[in-house]
Write an enzyme that holds these catalytic residues in place. Structure first.
Site, PDB file in Angstrom:
ATOM      1  N   LYS A 201      48.022  60.242  19.586  1.00 37.31           N
ATOM      2  CA  LYS A 201      47.419  60.866  20.466  1.00 37.31           C
ATOM      3  C   LYS A 201      48.073  61.400  21.537  1.00 37.31           C
ATOM      4  CE  LYS A 201      44.397  58.202  17.642  1.00 37.31           C
ATOM      5  NZ  LYS A 201      43.869  58.930  16.586  1.00 37.31           N
TER       6      LYS A 201
HETATM    7  C1  LIG Z   1      42.972  57.667  15.907  1.00 42.57           C
HETATM    8  C2  LIG Z   1      41.524  57.581  16.031  1.00 42.57           C
HETATM    9  C3  LIG Z   1      40.911  56.333  15.795  1.00 42.57           C
HETATM   10  C4  LIG Z   1      41.186  55.185  15.869  1.00 42.57           C
HETATM   11  O1  LIG Z   1      42.212  54.811  16.683  1.00 42.57           O
HETATM   12  P1  LIG Z   1      43.499  53.580  16.622  1.00 42.57           P
HETATM   13  O2  LIG Z   1      44.154  53.260  17.918  1.00 42.57           O
HETATM   14  O3  LIG Z   1      44.418  54.320  15.463  1.00 42.57           O
HETATM   15  O4  LIG Z   1      42.670  52.530  15.936  1.00 42.57           O
HETATM   16  C5  LIG Z   1      39.467  56.608  15.902  1.00 42.57           C
HETATM   17  N1  LIG Z   1      38.937  57.946  15.838  1.00 42.57           N
HETATM   18  C6  LIG Z   1      39.537  59.179  15.645  1.00 42.57           C
HETATM   19  C7  LIG Z   1      39.085  60.095  15.943  1.00 42.57           C
HETATM   20  C8  LIG Z   1      40.968  58.949  15.756  1.00 42.57           C
HETATM   21  O5  LIG Z   1      41.609  59.986  15.557  1.00 42.57           O
END
Ligand SMILES: *Cc1c(COP(=O)(O)O)cnc(C)c1O
Length: 418
Positions: A201
């Site tokens: 992210k």
């Molecule tokens: C990464 C992601 C998640 C989940 O996040 P985590 O921290 O990996 O559990 C949920 N939705 C989207 C669109 C993502 O890219």
């Protein structure tokens, strides 16, 4: 434009890396060291609860997202589950999700024991509001618009439809931290907004997440659900509602400190990304054979992803290969040679309606009276847009030379295909 056809546009190696961890420096070290020096790695200690790193992180996001509450959790997935449970969504309920999102969005619905309903994305690669509306049944309780690849969803349309049908809106902001829509921060428009601080992210804590909401009930229930012992140490403010059994989605102080340092970088990283994407888009917008991704609010785009479409999937494959041969890393989104877990066709346990066991299955549980059907070709528009798409990942450290190489390579390949 004069480009020689002799060699590739770009021969210099490409600077790969995560946007987030590229920024690790003194601030991150200082904040993490502060936790070690305090010898306090758990947030709920003593009377000093509001002096934790997790509390400071929540405070920063309350200000950024402009919601009255924020709850730090240990992942984006937990944020989604806590928000769903907080909003009282569970067995018997249908929750609408787009066919293009990380599989965790659908998995979170199942973890809450509700049934995910998959709908189309359009040329924005975010939820198609018409497809959302068409999928509403008497069992629909909520919708999860996902701001994919940093691009804000068509929130006006989605919010209007949700309101008309009395549905809860949970924004999945995991890929769009720092983005906005018509001046409103992403994560502030729905009943709750869910963030992730995983390494892919924009900013990271390794693992981590956050629920933003101005709904007291969602906040209180999500807080209680995020910690089975919450009623013993949570603040009174968080416990307006009756205790329910919980899990453990607590965020460690080390992760919170890292997320806190990283989150101070969001605006400066995005400013740089917007400059870079803007420069590229300006120089390729006139190419007749490519169609740029439609961005519902370009000013709110987090701008780490450049997507454009070719006439069909075959042309996209060929364009992508030629662009790679010019030294520009890129990918088609579908048919990429691997089972991309962001595309619904690869969500096997959803398509096969598989719960954690035969006895514990949201589709066959007695509370569920609906009859959702799935198939690999159920979202032809989604597969069409994804098949025709070419994506180039942008990075805050891209130089003018990098930008110019991307532009020249795209123009050269487009010319060669005419
Ligand atoms: C990464 C992601 C998640 C989940 O996040 P985590 O921290 O990996 O559990 C949920 N939705 C989207 C669109 C993502 O890219």
């Amino acid at each position: 434009m004069t480009t020689t056809n002799s060699g590739p546009v770009r021969t210099k190696p490409w600077d790969f890396g995560f946007i987030s961890t590229e920024e690790f420096s003194e601030l991150e070290k200082e904040y993490v060291m502060r936790v070690l020096e305090k010898k306090r790695v758990f947030r709920y200690i003593g009377q000093d609860i509001e002096n934790s790193e997790a509390f400071k992180l929540e405070d920063l996001y309350r200000k950024r997202i402009t919601t009255s509450h924020c709850l730090a959790v240990n992942s984006g997935t937990s944020a989604l589950i806590a928000a769903l449970v907080g909003a009282d969504i569970g067995p018997g309920d249908e929750v609408i999700v787009p066919g293009y999102t990380y599989i965790a969005t659908a998995a979170a619905v199942l973890a809450a024991r509700a049934v995910p309903v998959i709908v189309e994305v359009d040329d924005t690669l975010t939820m198609d509001p018409r497809s959302f509306e068409a999928a509403i049944t008497p069992h629909t309780k909520a919708v999860i618009p996902v701001h994919m690849r940093g691009v804000p969803c068509q929130m006006n349309e989605i919010l209007d439809i949700a309101k008309a049908h009395g549905l809860t809106v949970i924004e999945d902001v995991a890929q769009a931290n720092g983005g906005s829509y018509q001046g409103r921060p992403l994560g502030s428009m729905g009943d709750a907004g869910c963030f992730s601080f995983q390494q892919y992210k924009l900013v990271t804590a390794g693992e981590g997440g956050l629920v933003a909401t101005s709904n007291d009930r969602i906040y209180s229930r999500a807080s209680i659900y995020h910690d089975s012992a919450f009623v013993y140490w949570g603040t009174e403010r968080q416990q307006t509602y009756e205790a329910i059994p919980g899990e453990n989605y607590r965020l460690s102080e080390l992760n919170a400190a890292l997320a806190l340092a990283q989150s101070q970088r969001i605006d400066s990283i995005i400013a740089k990304l917007r400059e870079i994407k803007g420069a590229i888009v300006n120089c390729i917008a006139d190419i007749p054979s490519i169609q740029l991704q439609r961005i519902p609010d370009p000013e709110g785009d987090v701008s780490y992803s450049l997507v454009f479409y070719l006439k069909d999937a075959e042309e996209a494959q060929s364009f992508s290969a030629r662009l790679a041969a010019e030294g520009i890393p890129n990918g088609t989104i579908n048919n990429n040679g691997f089972a991309d877990r962001h595309i619904y066709t690869n969500w096997s346990y959803v398509l096969d309606k598989r719960g954690v066991s035969e006895r514990d299955n949201p589709w066959t549980c007695a509370s569920y009276k609906g009859n959702v059907e799935y198939s690999r070709d159920m979202c032809p528009n989604t597969l069409n847009w994804l098949g025709r798409a070419i994506a180039i990942s942008l990075h805050q450290r891209m130089t003018e030379e990098d930008v110019s190489d991307v532009v020249h390579a795209i123009r050269k390949v487009a010319d060669s295909m005419d």
